[in-house]
Structure formats: C-alpha cells, structure tokens
Write a protein that holds these residues in place. Structure first.
Motif, PDB file in Angstrom:
ATOM      1  N   PRO A  99       0.789  -1.228   0.000  1.00  0.00           N
ATOM      2  CA  PRO A  99       0.000   0.000   0.000  1.00  0.00           C
ATOM      3  C   PRO A  99       0.826   1.286   0.000  1.00  0.00           C
ATOM      4  N   VAL A 100       1.877   1.352   0.792  1.00  0.00           N
ATOM      5  CA  VAL A 100       2.675   2.583   0.846  1.00  0.00           C
ATOM      6  C   VAL A 100       3.269   2.885  -0.520  1.00  0.00           C
ATOM      7  N   ARG A 101       3.893   1.884  -1.114  1.00  0.00           N
ATOM      8  CA  ARG A 101       4.522   2.094  -2.424  1.00  0.00           C
ATOM      9  C   ARG A 101       3.487   2.499  -3.476  1.00  0.00           C
ATOM     10  N   VAL A 102       2.363   1.804  -3.483  1.00  0.00           N
ATOM     11  CA  VAL A 102       1.316   2.089  -4.470  1.00  0.00           C
ATOM     12  C   VAL A 102       0.780   3.500  -4.290  1.00  0.00           C
ATOM     13  N   LEU A 103       0.458   3.877  -3.048  1.00  0.00           N
ATOM     14  CA  LEU A 103      -0.104   5.204  -2.804  1.00  0.00           C
ATOM     15  C   LEU A 103       0.888   6.308  -3.167  1.00  0.00           C
ATOM     16  N   LEU A 104       2.149   6.127  -2.795  1.00  0.00           N
ATOM     17  CA  LEU A 104       3.150   7.151  -3.122  1.00  0.00           C
ATOM     18  C   LEU A 104       3.360   7.262  -4.632  1.00  0.00           C
ATOM     19  N   GLN A 105       3.361   6.141  -5.336  1.00  0.00           N
ATOM     20  CA  GLN A 105       3.495   6.184  -6.796  1.00  0.00           C
ATOM     21  C   GLN A 105       2.299   6.876  -7.434  1.00  0.00           C
ATOM     22  N   ARG A 108       2.320  10.712  -6.933  1.00  0.00           N
ATOM     23  CA  ARG A 108       3.395  11.511  -7.519  1.00  0.00           C
ATOM     24  C   ARG A 108       2.805  12.471  -8.552  1.00  0.00           C
ATOM     25  N   GLY A 109       3.010  13.762  -8.344  1.00  0.00           N
ATOM     26  CA  GLY A 109       2.492  14.775  -9.261  1.00  0.00           C
ATOM     27  C   GLY A 109       1.068  15.210  -8.963  1.00  0.00           C
ATOM     28  N   ALA A 110       0.445  14.617  -7.956  1.00  0.00           N
ATOM     29  CA  ALA A 110      -0.932  14.977  -7.601  1.00  0.00           C
ATOM     30  C   ALA A 110      -0.937  16.267  -6.783  1.00  0.00           C
ATOM     31  N   LEU A 111      -2.117  16.823  -6.597  1.00  0.00           N
ATOM     32  CA  LEU A 111      -2.255  17.995  -5.730  1.00  0.00           C
ATOM     33  C   LEU A 111      -2.073  17.608  -4.272  1.00  0.00           C
ATOM     34  N   LEU A 112      -2.638  16.442  -3.894  1.00  0.00           N
ATOM     35  CA  LEU A 112      -2.491  15.951  -2.525  1.00  0.00           C
ATOM     36  C   LEU A 112      -2.916  14.503  -2.444  1.00  0.00           C
ATOM     37  N   LEU A 113      -2.557  13.880  -1.325  1.00  0.00           N
ATOM     38  CA  LEU A 113      -2.938  12.506  -1.016  1.00  0.00           C
ATOM     39  C   LEU A 113      -3.798  12.546   0.231  1.00  0.00           C
ATOM     40  N   ALA A 114      -4.984  11.950   0.172  1.00  0.00           N
ATOM     41  CA  ALA A 114      -5.896  11.900   1.321  1.00  0.00           C
ATOM     42  C   ALA A 114      -5.956  10.474   1.857  1.00  0.00           C
ATOM     43  N   LEU A 115      -5.846  10.361   3.178  1.00  0.00           N
ATOM     44  CA  LEU A 115      -5.910   9.072   3.850  1.00  0.00           C
ATOM     45  C   LEU A 115      -6.840   9.186   5.044  1.00  0.00           C
ATOM     46  N   GLY A 116      -7.494   8.096   5.389  1.00  0.00           N
ATOM     47  CA  GLY A 116      -8.342   8.081   6.567  1.00  0.00           C
ATOM     48  C   GLY A 116      -7.527   7.802   7.803  1.00  0.00           C
ATOM     49  N   ARG A 117      -8.042   8.227   8.934  1.00  0.00           N
ATOM     50  CA  ARG A 117      -7.417   7.903  10.218  1.00  0.00           C
ATOM     51  C   ARG A 117      -8.523   7.585  11.213  1.00  0.00           C
ATOM     52  N   SER A 118      -8.234   6.681  12.110  1.00  0.00           N
ATOM     53  CA  SER A 118      -9.239   6.295  13.101  1.00  0.00           C
ATOM     54  C   SER A 118      -8.862   6.890  14.447  1.00  0.00           C
ATOM     55  N   LEU A 125      -7.497  10.227  20.539  1.00  0.00           N
ATOM     56  CA  LEU A 125      -6.658  10.986  19.622  1.00  0.00           C
ATOM     57  C   LEU A 125      -6.733  10.347  18.246  1.00  0.00           C
ATOM     58  N   PRO A 126      -6.512  11.129  17.199  1.00  0.00           N
ATOM     59  CA  PRO A 126      -6.511  10.516  15.877  1.00  0.00           C
ATOM     60  C   PRO A 126      -5.349   9.545  15.755  1.00  0.00           C
ATOM     61  N   GLY A 127      -5.643   8.369  15.262  1.00  0.00           N
ATOM     62  CA  GLY A 127      -4.615   7.357  15.097  1.00  0.00           C
ATOM     63  C   GLY A 127      -4.235   7.189  13.639  1.00  0.00           C
ATOM     64  N   VAL A 128      -2.985   7.415  13.339  1.00  0.00           N
ATOM     65  CA  VAL A 128      -2.486   7.202  11.986  1.00  0.00           C
ATOM     66  C   VAL A 128      -1.780   5.854  11.997  1.00  0.00           C
ATOM     67  N   GLY A 129      -2.214   4.967  11.136  1.00  0.00           N
ATOM     68  CA  GLY A 129      -1.635   3.634  11.077  1.00  0.00           C
ATOM     69  C   GLY A 129      -0.276   3.616  10.398  1.00  0.00           C
ATOM     70  N   ALA A 130       0.273   2.426  10.245  1.00  0.00           N
ATOM     71  CA  ALA A 130       1.607   2.269   9.667  1.00  0.00           C
ATOM     72  C   ALA A 130       1.671   2.804   8.236  1.00  0.00           C
ATOM     73  N   VAL A 131       0.646   2.536   7.445  1.00  0.00           N
ATOM     74  CA  VAL A 131       0.634   3.030   6.060  1.00  0.00           C
ATOM     75  C   VAL A 131       0.609   4.554   6.046  1.00  0.00           C
ATOM     76  N   GLY A 132      -0.248   5.141   6.871  1.00  0.00           N
ATOM     77  CA  GLY A 132      -0.337   6.592   6.951  1.00  0.00           C
ATOM     78  C   GLY A 132       0.969   7.227   7.391  1.00  0.00           C
ATOM     79  N   ARG A 133       1.608   6.633   8.411  1.00  0.00           N
ATOM     80  CA  ARG A 133       2.892   7.175   8.892  1.00  0.00           C
ATOM     81  C   ARG A 133       3.947   7.163   7.794  1.00  0.00           C
ATOM     82  N   GLU A 134       4.041   6.056   7.069  1.00  0.00           N
ATOM     83  CA  GLU A 134       5.041   5.973   6.006  1.00  0.00           C
ATOM     84  C   GLU A 134       4.734   6.938   4.861  1.00  0.00           C
TER      85      GLU A 134
END
Length: 170
Positions: A99-105, A108-118, A125-134
């Motif tokens: 997931p990290v590699r796919v999302l970052l690829q 690339r060149g986008a305006l922004l990347l949006a991710l959910g957090r629980s 507190l908002p929890g950012v998972g391992a994928v979000g942190r990377e």
C-alpha cells in the motif's frame, strides 16, 4: 490497471474502512471545489504468504481471484460512500503492491494525497496507522489525514448511571 492517472488530481487511498470512506467523501468534496479529478486507489498484495506451504493449492486463491476481490472491495466502497451515480471525474484504480509504495506512486504529481485515520482507542486521539505514517514520511505531495466519523458519545448523565451501577448504588 496500474497506470498512474494522478497528475493534477487528488488521490485518496481506500481500504474499505470507515476512516477511508470518510477520506473518500472529503476528497470528493475537495476535488469538486478545485475542479479536478479524484483518483481512488486500492492496493492489494497476493495472499500466498498467509497460507502454510503445505496447504492444498485448491485452498489458495489465485492472483486473478485476489485482484477480482480487490476490485469488488473498491467498487463497493465507492458505491457505499458516493452512491450509485459516481461523478465522471472519479477514477478508481486497483494496483497490486504494498500500500505505501502504491499510494506514493499514484500520488506523484498529484495535488495531494488523502488518507483516513481512526480514533486512538485509549486517548480519543486521531490514530495514523503504519501506512499513513510511512506516507507522511515519504510523500512528495501534501498528505491530508481525515478522521473517521465520531461515534456518539455517552452523555454525562449516562456516565453517572454507569458509575452507580458499577459501585452497586443502583
């Protein structure tokens, strides 16, 4: 379907969770406000590692079956979140890989990347998972983490009643 379609668009990662669906809703509103395309990405990895080497081959789903399940998960998440009529500016992409590699690829060149957090279960507190942190560490574009919808909290009166029951006062 691994082509990158994110130039000047908003990319959102979707895994079927409530948090990712909240991120999808937010990203759609933002894409509409900016007049840009929304790229909804679901990454999947082959599940061969989850099966013991001695498991019968018939019990293991093929790569095609796994890809089909990933596509179904993405289609269901988009349908449940955005409704039956999906905006033509929404482009869904299913990509095999971590997931990290796919999302970052894809971002690339986008305006922004949006991710959910629980929410963090202990501190609210908002929890950012391992994928979000990377993604936050390595992204070359801004990353927005969208909180999952809050569950209704108990009222103070309800908490008082609970405390009395626990102490035996009720």
């Amino acid at each position: 379907m691994s082509e990158r379609v994110s130039d000047k668009s908003i990319v959102v990662g979707v895994d079927g969770s409530e948090a990712s669906q909240a991120a999808l809703r937010w990203a759609l509103e933002e894409a509409r406000a900016l007049g840009t395309r929304l790229v909804v990405v679901h990454a999947w990895e082959q599940a061969a590692a989850r099966f013991a080497p001695y498991a019968p081959v018939a019990a293991r789903p093929t790569a095609a079956e796994q890809q089909e399940r990933a596509a179904e998960l993405l289609a269901t998440a988009v349908h449940q979140t955005l409704g039956p009529r999906v905006d033509p500016a929404v482009h869904a992409v299913v990509v095999e890989g971590p997931p990290v590699r796919v999302l970052l690829q894809q971002a690339r060149g986008a305006l922004l990347l949006a991710l959910g957090r629980s929410s963090h279960p202990q501190r609210q507190l908002p929890g950012v998972g391992a994928v979000g942190r990377e993604c936050l560490r390595h992204a070359t574009v801004p990353v927005v983490t969208v909180p999952s919808p809050e569950r209704p909290e108990a009222s103070v009166r309800d908490l008082g009643d609970t405390a009395r029951v626990r102490s035996g006062a009720a």
